[in-house]
Write a protein that holds these residues in place. Structure first.
Motif, PDB file in Angstrom:
ATOM      1  N   ALA A   1       2.586   9.257 -39.472  1.00 51.78           N
ATOM      2  CA  ALA A   1       3.332   8.598 -40.542  1.00 51.78           C
ATOM      3  C   ALA A   1       3.370   9.517 -41.747  1.00 51.78           C
ATOM      4  CB  ALA A   1       2.677   7.262 -40.905  1.00 51.78           C
ATOM      5  N   GLN A   2       4.252   9.227 -42.672  1.00 47.54           N
ATOM      6  CA  GLN A   2       4.326  10.031 -43.889  1.00 47.54           C
ATOM      7  C   GLN A   2       3.040   9.873 -44.685  1.00 47.54           C
ATOM      8  OE1 GLN A   2       7.056   9.895 -47.822  1.00 47.54           O
ATOM      9  NE2 GLN A   2       8.176  10.395 -45.937  1.00 47.54           N
ATOM     10  N   ALA A   3       2.518  10.977 -45.173  1.00 46.78           N
ATOM     11  CA  ALA A   3       1.298  10.949 -45.976  1.00 46.78           C
ATOM     12  C   ALA A   3       1.649  10.608 -47.412  1.00 46.78           C
ATOM     13  CB  ALA A   3       0.602  12.305 -45.918  1.00 46.78           C
ATOM     14  N   PRO A   4       1.070   9.563 -47.982  1.00 47.84           N
ATOM     15  CA  PRO A   4       1.366   9.231 -49.381  1.00 47.84           C
ATOM     16  C   PRO A   4       0.733  10.260 -50.308  1.00 47.84           C
ATOM     17  CG  PRO A   4      -0.409   7.855 -48.562  1.00 47.84           C
ATOM     18  CD  PRO A   4       0.075   8.647 -47.390  1.00 47.84           C
ATOM     19  N   PRO A   5       1.252  10.403 -51.507  1.00 48.70           N
ATOM     20  CA  PRO A   5       0.606  11.309 -52.461  1.00 48.70           C
ATOM     21  C   PRO A   5      -0.751  10.762 -52.867  1.00 48.70           C
ATOM     22  CG  PRO A   5       2.416  10.113 -53.502  1.00 48.70           C
ATOM     23  CD  PRO A   5       2.469   9.788 -52.047  1.00 48.70           C
ATOM     24  N   ASP A   6      -1.798  11.509 -52.569  1.00 49.91           N
ATOM     25  CA  ASP A   6      -3.146  11.113 -52.942  1.00 49.91           C
ATOM     26  C   ASP A   6      -3.990  12.374 -53.039  1.00 49.91           C
ATOM     27  OD1 ASP A   6      -3.723  11.801 -50.277  1.00 49.91           O
ATOM     28  OD2 ASP A   6      -3.870   9.714 -49.595  1.00 49.91           O
ATOM     29  N   ALA A   7      -5.277  12.203 -53.332  1.00 47.30           N
ATOM     30  CA  ALA A   7      -6.147  13.360 -53.543  1.00 47.30           C
ATOM     31  C   ALA A   7      -6.216  14.260 -52.320  1.00 47.30           C
ATOM     32  CB  ALA A   7      -7.555  12.889 -53.929  1.00 47.30           C
ATOM     33  N   GLU A   8      -6.125  13.687 -51.133  1.00 52.89           N
ATOM     34  CA  GLU A   8      -6.177  14.486 -49.909  1.00 52.89           C
ATOM     35  C   GLU A   8      -4.873  15.235 -49.684  1.00 52.89           C
ATOM     36  OE1 GLU A   8      -8.000  13.461 -45.689  1.00 52.89           O
ATOM     37  OE2 GLU A   8      -6.005  12.567 -45.911  1.00 52.89           O
ATOM     38  N   ALA A   9      -3.768  14.525 -49.694  1.00 50.87           N
ATOM     39  CA  ALA A   9      -2.476  15.156 -49.417  1.00 50.87           C
ATOM     40  C   ALA A   9      -2.092  16.182 -50.468  1.00 50.87           C
ATOM     41  CB  ALA A   9      -1.391  14.083 -49.300  1.00 50.87           C
ATOM     42  N   ASP A  10      -2.517  15.978 -51.721  1.00 50.77           N
ATOM     43  CA  ASP A  10      -2.153  16.922 -52.773  1.00 50.77           C
ATOM     44  C   ASP A  10      -2.827  18.280 -52.603  1.00 50.77           C
ATOM     45  OD1 ASP A  10      -0.534  15.027 -53.872  1.00 50.77           O
ATOM     46  OD2 ASP A  10      -1.816  14.595 -55.605  1.00 50.77           O
ATOM     47  N   ARG A  11      -3.884  18.354 -51.806  1.00 49.59           N
ATOM     48  CA  ARG A  11      -4.530  19.644 -51.527  1.00 49.59           C
ATOM     49  C   ARG A  11      -3.803  20.423 -50.446  1.00 49.59           C
ATOM     50  NH1 ARG A  11     -10.983  17.886 -51.609  1.00 49.59           N
ATOM     51  NH2 ARG A  11     -10.921  16.993 -53.720  1.00 49.59           N
ATOM     52  N   VAL A  12      -2.835  19.776 -49.816  1.00 48.58           N
ATOM     53  CA  VAL A  12      -2.040  20.390 -48.759  1.00 48.58           C
ATOM     54  C   VAL A  12      -0.663  20.713 -49.323  1.00 48.58           C
ATOM     55  CG1 VAL A  12      -1.144  20.088 -46.419  1.00 48.58           C
ATOM     56  CG2 VAL A  12      -3.307  18.995 -47.087  1.00 48.58           C
ATOM     57  N   GLY A  13      -0.090  21.821 -48.889  1.00 48.34           N
ATOM     58  CA  GLY A  13       1.224  22.190 -49.379  1.00 48.34           C
ATOM     59  C   GLY A  13       2.028  22.940 -48.345  1.00 48.34           C
ATOM     60  N   ALA A  14       3.269  23.201 -48.696  1.00 45.12           N
ATOM     61  CA  ALA A  14       4.175  23.920 -47.811  1.00 45.12           C
ATOM     62  C   ALA A  14       4.231  25.392 -48.203  1.00 45.12           C
ATOM     63  CB  ALA A  14       5.565  23.303 -47.882  1.00 45.12           C
ATOM     64  N   LEU A  15       4.434  26.247 -47.217  1.00 43.21           N
ATOM     65  CA  LEU A  15       4.660  27.668 -47.435  1.00 43.21           C
ATOM     66  C   LEU A  15       6.157  27.954 -47.347  1.00 43.21           C
ATOM     67  CD1 LEU A  15       1.810  29.321 -45.325  1.00 43.21           C
ATOM     68  CD2 LEU A  15       1.846  28.932 -47.800  1.00 43.21           C
ATOM     69  N   PHE A  16       6.653  28.685 -48.333  1.00 49.39           N
ATOM     70  CA  PHE A  16       8.073  28.999 -48.433  1.00 49.39           C
ATOM     71  C   PHE A  16       8.304  30.504 -48.381  1.00 49.39           C
ATOM     72  CE2 PHE A  16       7.647  24.872 -50.341  1.00 49.39           C
ATOM     73  CZ  PHE A  16       8.844  24.214 -50.123  1.00 49.39           C
ATOM     74  N   ALA A  17       9.495  30.881 -47.939  1.00 54.13           N
ATOM     75  CA  ALA A  17       9.901  32.276 -47.944  1.00 54.13           C
ATOM     76  C   ALA A  17      10.557  32.596 -49.283  1.00 54.13           C
ATOM     77  CB  ALA A  17      10.873  32.548 -46.793  1.00 54.13           C
ATOM     78  N   GLY A  18       9.795  33.222 -50.188  1.00 54.54           N
ATOM     79  CA  GLY A  18      10.346  33.663 -51.460  1.00 54.54           C
ATOM     80  C   GLY A  18      10.304  32.632 -52.562  1.00 54.54           C
ATOM     81  N   GLY A  19      10.732  31.430 -52.313  1.00 55.59           N
ATOM     82  CA  GLY A  19      10.764  30.374 -53.323  1.00 55.59           C
ATOM     83  C   GLY A  19      11.155  29.068 -52.675  1.00 55.59           C
ATOM     84  N   LEU A  20      11.232  28.024 -53.489  1.00 52.64           N
ATOM     85  CA  LEU A  20      11.515  26.699 -52.946  1.00 52.64           C
ATOM     86  C   LEU A  20      12.881  26.634 -52.284  1.00 52.64           C
ATOM     87  CD1 LEU A  20      10.076  24.233 -55.616  1.00 52.64           C
ATOM     88  CD2 LEU A  20       8.924  25.364 -53.691  1.00 52.64           C
ATOM     89  N   ASP A  21      13.803  27.503 -52.678  1.00 54.99           N
ATOM     90  CA  ASP A  21      15.112  27.495 -52.054  1.00 54.99           C
ATOM     91  C   ASP A  21      15.141  28.313 -50.770  1.00 54.99           C
ATOM     92  OD1 ASP A  21      14.773  29.929 -53.255  1.00 54.99           O
ATOM     93  OD2 ASP A  21      16.746  29.989 -54.209  1.00 54.99           O
ATOM     94  N   GLY A  22      14.002  28.933 -50.405  1.00 54.20           N
ATOM     95  CA  GLY A  22      13.960  29.737 -49.192  1.00 54.20           C
ATOM     96  C   GLY A  22      13.625  28.951 -47.947  1.00 54.20           C
ATOM     97  N   GLY A  23      13.293  27.679 -48.087  1.00 56.29           N
ATOM     98  CA  GLY A  23      12.952  26.841 -46.948  1.00 56.29           C
ATOM     99  C   GLY A  23      11.497  26.966 -46.569  1.00 56.29           C
ATOM    100  N   HIS A  24      10.840  25.818 -46.311  1.00 51.93           N
ATOM    101  CA  HIS A  24       9.428  25.885 -45.938  1.00 51.93           C
ATOM    102  C   HIS A  24       9.293  26.018 -44.433  1.00 51.93           C
ATOM    103  CE1 HIS A  24       9.176  21.587 -44.677  1.00 51.93           C
ATOM    104  NE2 HIS A  24       9.942  21.337 -45.718  1.00 51.93           N
ATOM    105  N   PHE A  25       8.325  26.823 -44.005  1.00 54.49           N
ATOM    106  CA  PHE A  25       8.207  27.173 -42.599  1.00 54.49           C
ATOM    107  C   PHE A  25       6.807  26.977 -42.036  1.00 54.49           C
ATOM    108  CE2 PHE A  25       7.386  30.962 -45.086  1.00 54.49           C
ATOM    109  CZ  PHE A  25       6.241  31.495 -44.502  1.00 54.49           C
ATOM    110  N   CYS A  26       5.802  26.773 -42.870  1.00 56.18           N
ATOM    111  CA  CYS A  26       4.426  26.560 -42.438  1.00 56.18           C
ATOM    112  C   CYS A  26       3.721  25.694 -43.474  1.00 56.18           C
ATOM    113  CB  CYS A  26       3.668  27.886 -42.283  1.00 56.18           C
ATOM    114  SG  CYS A  26       3.811  28.692 -40.661  1.00 56.18           S
ATOM    115  N   THR A  27       2.466  25.373 -43.191  1.00 55.00           N
ATOM    116  CA  THR A  27       1.654  24.510 -44.047  1.00 55.00           C
ATOM    117  C   THR A  27       0.354  25.230 -44.371  1.00 55.00           C
ATOM    118  OG1 THR A  27       2.609  22.546 -42.996  1.00 55.00           O
ATOM    119  CG2 THR A  27       0.553  22.226 -44.205  1.00 55.00           C
TER     120      THR A  27
END
Length: 260
Positions: A51-77
């Motif tokens: 299910a979708q993870a709600p914004p909380d202390a746990e999920a906020d420590r996780v993020g997306a990896l992008f190529a160059g910037g936010l407009d480059g598309g996320h490809f990993c975590t």
């Protein structure tokens, strides 16, 4: 000896337990990073349900990896882990083959980076990965610094960091949080795990598709692996893998996280 990696060809595919739940104490310095300030590890959907993870202390420590910037598309975590400099993230080694153009956005949702965008300033991978792409070495740690000109401080000061653990029981319950490539918010799933081999662990969770490579595998709120390893993490969304974290991974973490 663990070495820093250098930029190389990108691979954006998805990517023994000997004692139960033993927190790794690789050195006194690393031990100091393993504390009890953990997010709630019991909340979430039933086992085996994604299910979708709600914004909380746990999920906020996780993020997306992008190529160059936010407009480059996320490809990993990736996920923030505890470190002396408060500046270390963990992900899959196959996610950082082009680390010099990769940025990290913790807590990313719906096109927004509430905790800023962070560039990778150094990457630590094991020789087995660097020299031959060994799936048992498919874990990396990286240091990060803010891209935003007006932001100061360190990423762990903003969102906290997961302690690092290893040598979990073969049937440990793991929670995975990650960003499928086509979605703008993280998914979360927990389930009991099993050893696929002496060096690889598997979990059955639906919908963990391309983009979730590098997602933290959390046991009791501590990072015990990342999505990757066998088949770069799995060839179907329903089954995912992580290399079993052992002494080599602990040394890798120590080099990245302990300030001399």
């Amino acid at each position: 000896m663990i070495h820093r990696t250098h930029p190389g060809p990108g691979r954006r595919s998805r990517s023994r337990a000997r004692r139960a739940s033993r927190i790794l104490l690789a050195s006194a310095a690393v031990a100091a990073l393993l504390g009890v300030d953990l997010p709630d590890a019991m909340a979430g959907p039933p086992l085996g349900v994604t299910a979708q993870a709600p914004p909380d202390a746990e999920a906020d420590r996780v993020g997306a990896l992008f190529a160059g910037g936010l407009d480059g598309g996320h490809f990993c975590t990736a996920a923030v882990v505890r470190s002396d400099g408060h500046d270390v993230i963990a992900t899959a080694a196959h996610c950082v083959d082009r680390w010099d153009t990769t940025v990290f956005a913790p807590g990313y949702r719906d096109g927004e980076a509430p905790y800023g965008v962070w560039k990778l300033t150094g990457v630590y991978v094991a020789p087995g990965w660097r020299d031959g792409g060994d799936p048992d070495a498919d874990i990396a740690f990286a240091t990060v610094a803010p891209v935003d000109g007006g932001r100061t401080g360190a990423v762990e000061d903003l969102v906290g960091g997961f302690p690092v653990a290893a040598e979990q029981a073969p049937d440990a319950t793991v929670r995975v949080i990650g960003y499928p490539r086509g979605q703008e918010a993280p998914l979360r799933c927990a389930n009991t795990t099993a050893l696929f081999s002496d060096t690889q662990r598997r979990i059955d969770c639906p919908d963990l598709s391309s983009g979730t490579s590098g997602s933290p595998w959390l046991v009791g709120g501590a990072l015990a692996g990342v999505l990757g390893g066998h088949e770069a993490g799995g060839s179907v969304p329903e089954v995912s893998y992580s290399a079993v974290m052992g002494d080599q991974a602990v040394e890798l973490y120590r080099e990245a996280s302990v300030t001399d």
